[in-house]
Design a protein around this motif. Structure first.
Motif, PDB file in Angstrom:
ATOM      1  N   GLU A 166       0.839  -1.198   0.000  1.00  0.00           N
ATOM      2  CA  GLU A 166       0.000   0.000   0.000  1.00  0.00           C
ATOM      3  C   GLU A 166       0.877   1.251   0.000  1.00  0.00           C
ATOM      4  O   GLU A 166       0.610   2.214  -0.735  1.00  0.00           O
ATOM      5  N   ALA A 167       1.912   1.239   0.846  1.00  0.00           N
ATOM      6  CA  ALA A 167       2.830   2.369   0.894  1.00  0.00           C
ATOM      7  C   ALA A 167       3.560   2.541  -0.435  1.00  0.00           C
ATOM      8  O   ALA A 167       3.755   3.668  -0.910  1.00  0.00           O
ATOM      9  N   ALA A 168       3.952   1.422  -1.047  1.00  0.00           N
ATOM     10  CA  ALA A 168       4.645   1.491  -2.332  1.00  0.00           C
ATOM     11  C   ALA A 168       3.768   2.142  -3.395  1.00  0.00           C
ATOM     12  O   ALA A 168       4.238   2.973  -4.191  1.00  0.00           O
ATOM     13  N   MET A 169       2.483   1.786  -3.414  1.00  0.00           N
ATOM     14  CA  MET A 169       1.574   2.411  -4.379  1.00  0.00           C
ATOM     15  C   MET A 169       1.472   3.910  -4.150  1.00  0.00           C
ATOM     16  O   MET A 169       1.469   4.709  -5.097  1.00  0.00           O
ATOM     17  N   GLY A 170       1.404   4.309  -2.875  1.00  0.00           N
ATOM     18  CA  GLY A 170       1.332   5.731  -2.571  1.00  0.00           C
ATOM     19  C   GLY A 170       2.589   6.473  -2.983  1.00  0.00           C
ATOM     20  O   GLY A 170       2.521   7.593  -3.514  1.00  0.00           O
ATOM     21  N   ALA A 171       3.751   5.847  -2.749  1.00  0.00           N
ATOM     22  CA  ALA A 171       5.015   6.481  -3.126  1.00  0.00           C
ATOM     23  C   ALA A 171       5.092   6.707  -4.624  1.00  0.00           C
ATOM     24  O   ALA A 171       5.537   7.766  -5.089  1.00  0.00           O
ATOM     25  N   ALA A 172       4.661   5.709  -5.388  1.00  0.00           N
ATOM     26  CA  ALA A 172       4.700   5.836  -6.842  1.00  0.00           C
ATOM     27  C   ALA A 172       3.694   6.870  -7.330  1.00  0.00           C
ATOM     28  O   ALA A 172       3.990   7.669  -8.231  1.00  0.00           O
ATOM     29  N   LYS A 173       2.498   6.863  -6.755  1.00  0.00           N
ATOM     30  CA  LYS A 173       1.477   7.834  -7.158  1.00  0.00           C
ATOM     31  C   LYS A 173       1.995   9.263  -7.037  1.00  0.00           C
ATOM     32  O   LYS A 173       1.764  10.107  -7.908  1.00  0.00           O
ATOM     33  N   HIS A 174       2.700   9.523  -5.945  1.00  0.00           N
ATOM     34  CA  HIS A 174       3.176  10.883  -5.681  1.00  0.00           C
ATOM     35  C   HIS A 174       4.564  11.156  -6.269  1.00  0.00           C
ATOM     36  O   HIS A 174       5.103  12.251  -6.071  1.00  0.00           O
ATOM     37  N   GLY A 175       5.126  10.170  -6.972  1.00  0.00           N
ATOM     38  CA  GLY A 175       6.429  10.381  -7.616  1.00  0.00           C
ATOM     39  C   GLY A 175       7.521  10.759  -6.631  1.00  0.00           C
ATOM     40  O   GLY A 175       8.317  11.664  -6.901  1.00  0.00           O
ATOM     41  N   LEU A 176       7.594  10.040  -5.520  1.00  0.00           N
ATOM     42  CA  LEU A 176       8.514  10.409  -4.437  1.00  0.00           C
ATOM     43  C   LEU A 176       9.932   9.940  -4.745  1.00  0.00           C
ATOM     44  O   LEU A 176      10.410   8.914  -4.228  1.00  0.00           O
ATOM     45  N   ASP A 177      10.633  10.707  -5.552  1.00  0.00           N
ATOM     46  CA  ASP A 177      12.002  10.314  -5.891  1.00  0.00           C
ATOM     47  C   ASP A 177      12.999  10.693  -4.793  1.00  0.00           C
ATOM     48  O   ASP A 177      14.205  10.470  -4.945  1.00  0.00           O
ATOM     49  N   ASN A 178      12.490  11.219  -3.680  1.00  0.00           N
ATOM     50  CA  ASN A 178      13.323  11.450  -2.493  1.00  0.00           C
ATOM     51  C   ASN A 178      13.183  10.324  -1.480  1.00  0.00           C
ATOM     52  O   ASN A 178      13.585  10.460  -0.320  1.00  0.00           O
ATOM     53  N   LEU A 179      12.628   9.199  -1.928  1.00  0.00           N
ATOM     54  CA  LEU A 179      12.403   8.029  -1.079  1.00  0.00           C
ATOM     55  C   LEU A 179      13.133   6.816  -1.651  1.00  0.00           C
ATOM     56  O   LEU A 179      13.034   6.542  -2.856  1.00  0.00           O
ATOM     57  N   VAL A 180      13.848   6.097  -0.778  1.00  0.00           N
ATOM     58  CA  VAL A 180      14.577   4.891  -1.191  1.00  0.00           C
ATOM     59  C   VAL A 180      14.194   3.747  -0.251  1.00  0.00           C
ATOM     60  O   VAL A 180      14.324   3.869   0.975  1.00  0.00           O
ATOM     61  N   ALA A 181      13.723   2.649  -0.818  1.00  0.00           N
ATOM     62  CA  ALA A 181      13.467   1.425  -0.060  1.00  0.00           C
ATOM     63  C   ALA A 181      14.640   0.477  -0.285  1.00  0.00           C
ATOM     64  O   ALA A 181      14.992   0.178  -1.426  1.00  0.00           O
ATOM     65  N   MET A 182      15.245   0.021   0.804  1.00  0.00           N
ATOM     66  CA  MET A 182      16.353  -0.927   0.724  1.00  0.00           C
ATOM     67  C   MET A 182      15.888  -2.242   1.328  1.00  0.00           C
ATOM     68  O   MET A 182      15.501  -2.285   2.502  1.00  0.00           O
ATOM     69  N   ILE A 183      15.915  -3.304   0.535  1.00  0.00           N
ATOM     70  CA  ILE A 183      15.405  -4.598   0.988  1.00  0.00           C
ATOM     71  C   ILE A 183      16.570  -5.511   1.346  1.00  0.00           C
ATOM     72  O   ILE A 183      17.440  -5.787   0.514  1.00  0.00           O
ATOM     73  N   ASP A 184      16.585  -5.945   2.594  1.00  0.00           N
ATOM     74  CA  ASP A 184      17.592  -6.910   3.066  1.00  0.00           C
ATOM     75  C   ASP A 184      17.105  -8.299   2.657  1.00  0.00           C
ATOM     76  O   ASP A 184      16.355  -8.955   3.368  1.00  0.00           O
ATOM     77  N   TYR A 185      17.578  -8.753   1.503  1.00  0.00           N
ATOM     78  CA  TYR A 185      17.067  -9.982   0.899  1.00  0.00           C
ATOM     79  C   TYR A 185      17.978 -11.143   1.273  1.00  0.00           C
ATOM     80  O   TYR A 185      18.776 -11.621   0.472  1.00  0.00           O
ATOM     81  N   ASN A 186      17.852 -11.594   2.542  1.00  0.00           N
ATOM     82  CA  ASN A 186      18.694 -12.717   2.988  1.00  0.00           C
ATOM     83  C   ASN A 186      18.001 -14.073   2.816  1.00  0.00           C
ATOM     84  O   ASN A 186      18.589 -15.107   3.083  1.00  0.00           O
ATOM     85  N   LYS A 187      16.716 -14.029   2.407  1.00  0.00           N
ATOM     86  CA  LYS A 187      15.980 -15.226   1.979  1.00  0.00           C
ATOM     87  C   LYS A 187      15.673 -16.215   3.100  1.00  0.00           C
ATOM     88  O   LYS A 187      15.388 -17.381   2.838  1.00  0.00           O
ATOM     89  N   LEU A 188      15.707 -15.712   4.337  1.00  0.00           N
ATOM     90  CA  LEU A 188      15.441 -16.592   5.471  1.00  0.00           C
ATOM     91  C   LEU A 188      14.678 -15.834   6.539  1.00  0.00           C
ATOM     92  O   LEU A 188      15.184 -14.864   7.108  1.00  0.00           O
ATOM     93  N   GLN A 189      13.450 -16.272   6.802  1.00  0.00           N
ATOM     94  CA  GLN A 189      12.644 -15.673   7.853  1.00  0.00           C
ATOM     95  C   GLN A 189      12.859 -16.428   9.164  1.00  0.00           C
ATOM     96  O   GLN A 189      13.607 -17.413   9.213  1.00  0.00           O
ATOM     97  N   SER A 190      12.164 -15.999  10.208  1.00  0.00           N
ATOM     98  CA  SER A 190      12.402 -16.601  11.520  1.00  0.00           C
ATOM     99  C   SER A 190      12.059 -18.084  11.547  1.00  0.00           C
ATOM    100  O   SER A 190      12.632 -18.841  12.326  1.00  0.00           O
ATOM    101  N   TYR A 191      11.127 -18.512  10.704  1.00  0.00           N
ATOM    102  CA  TYR A 191      10.739 -19.924  10.759  1.00  0.00           C
ATOM    103  C   TYR A 191      10.883 -20.651   9.428  1.00  0.00           C
ATOM    104  O   TYR A 191      10.264 -21.679   9.199  1.00  0.00           O
ATOM    105  N   GLY A 192      11.736 -20.133   8.555  1.00  0.00           N
ATOM    106  CA  GLY A 192      12.012 -20.872   7.337  1.00  0.00           C
ATOM    107  C   GLY A 192      12.400 -19.984   6.168  1.00  0.00           C
ATOM    108  O   GLY A 192      12.338 -18.756   6.252  1.00  0.00           O
ATOM    109  N   PRO A 193      12.797 -20.601   5.058  1.00  0.00           N
ATOM    110  CA  PRO A 193      13.164 -19.847   3.868  1.00  0.00           C
ATOM    111  C   PRO A 193      11.979 -19.053   3.315  1.00  0.00           C
ATOM    112  O   PRO A 193      10.832 -19.506   3.380  1.00  0.00           O
ATOM    113  N   THR A 194      12.268 -17.875   2.779  1.00  0.00           N
ATOM    114  CA  THR A 194      11.185 -17.059   2.224  1.00  0.00           C
ATOM    115  C   THR A 194      10.464 -17.791   1.096  1.00  0.00           C
ATOM    116  O   THR A 194       9.252 -17.630   0.928  1.00  0.00           O
TER     117      THR A 194
END
Length: 282
Positions: A166-194
């Motif tokens: 939902e937040a991502a859609m809002g960011a794109a709608k408003h063209g927020l190029d002053n916003l950066v999302a950094m995803i820690d893609y380690n592929k392992l959640q607390s109870y198993g692989p993503t």
């Protein structure tokens, strides 16, 4: 059959320099003192947080509420030990505070708290809210005609949450190029692989379809992180998503890609020995 990204392969094999090892000593020293903590999630984050605070953010530890400062939100609040290490190292609070992690009279809890810890921009830990806060901050910067940027660090398991999108859609709608999302893609959640819990692929295409400009890299490669983060926005008029392929527990061999090290509430002698072997005596 799941294909392994070259960035993910590089994350598994890349070596860590002395600064990254030093920051891991700070993190693991806090874990040793407290006897508990989210070990794996902090170790996968260190280079992402390091490059932000060393090279990218316009911040002043002596004036942590400067209205013109860049904002960094650790949405995956359970990885807070990495953030605490950087904040202490940069002078937001004394390094000695790290020894009191999770103590009854400490400012450093198991999740970061706004107003308690200098340099922390939002209380996080209930997952899925950081990007929405970041959208609000980025919109506020535009409305107030200020030049600060907002960076939000998200966990890969965290982006199972619908509120992130939902937040991502809002960011794109408003063209927020002053916003950066950094995803820690380690592929392992607390109870198993993503891939088992809730598959994320094709992750880059998901972010593109939500209107983000996307960069993808080895999240332990300090040079690659510097290059990408110093060039945001990746595309003017669009928010940026940086997918950082990382290894949960990076730098502590028994913890690497091991969900048992997601959180420890008691460290055995053998686990303490493993920490000493990995980063030296401390």
């Amino acid at each position: 059959m799941i294909q392994i990204s070259p960035h993910a392969e590089a994350a598994l094999t890349c070596t860590l320099d002395e600064r990254s090892l030093y920051l891991r000593r700070l993190v693991l020293g806090s874990v040793r003192s407290a006897g508990r903590g989210h070990v794996g999630p902090a170790l996968s984050l260190i280079e992402m947080v390091r490059v932000l605070y060393d090279d990218v953010l316009r911040i002043d530890p002596q004036n942590p509420r400067d209205p013109e400062r860049d904002r960094a939100i650790l949405s995956k609040g359970h990885g807070c030990l990495a953030l605490y290490a950087l904040l202490a190292d940069r002078g937001f609070f004394p390094l000695s505070e790290l020894d009191g992690f999770c103590g009854s009279d400490s400012i450093l809890g198991g999740h970061p708290e706004y107003g308690m810890v200098p340099g922390v921009e939002a209380s996080t830990g209930a997952l899925g809210h950081g990007l929405s806060i970041g959208v609000g901050l980025a919109l506020a910067a535009r409305m107030r005609e200020r030049s600060y940027r907002t960076f939000v660090l998200l966990g890969d398991g965290e982006i199972n949450e619908g509120s992130v999108w939902e937040a991502a859609m809002g960011a794109a709608k408003h063209g927020l190029d002053n916003l950066v999302a950094m995803i820690d893609y380690n592929k392992l959640q607390s109870y198993g692989p993503t891939d088992y819990v809730l598959p994320l692929e094709p992750l880059a295409d998901k972010w593109r379809s939500f209107g983000f400009a996307v960069q993808e890299l080895n999240g332990h490669d300090v040079g690659a992180l510097r290059t990408v983060l110093k060039q945001v926005p990746a595309v003017p008029g669009k928010p940026t998503a940086v997918i950082c392929h990382t290894v949960k527990g990076k730098g502590l061999p028994p913890a690497e890609s091991n969900a048992d090290w997601h959180h420890k509430n008691k460290l055995s002698d053998s686990e303490l020995d493993a920490i000493r072997v990995a980063v030296g005596d401390f």
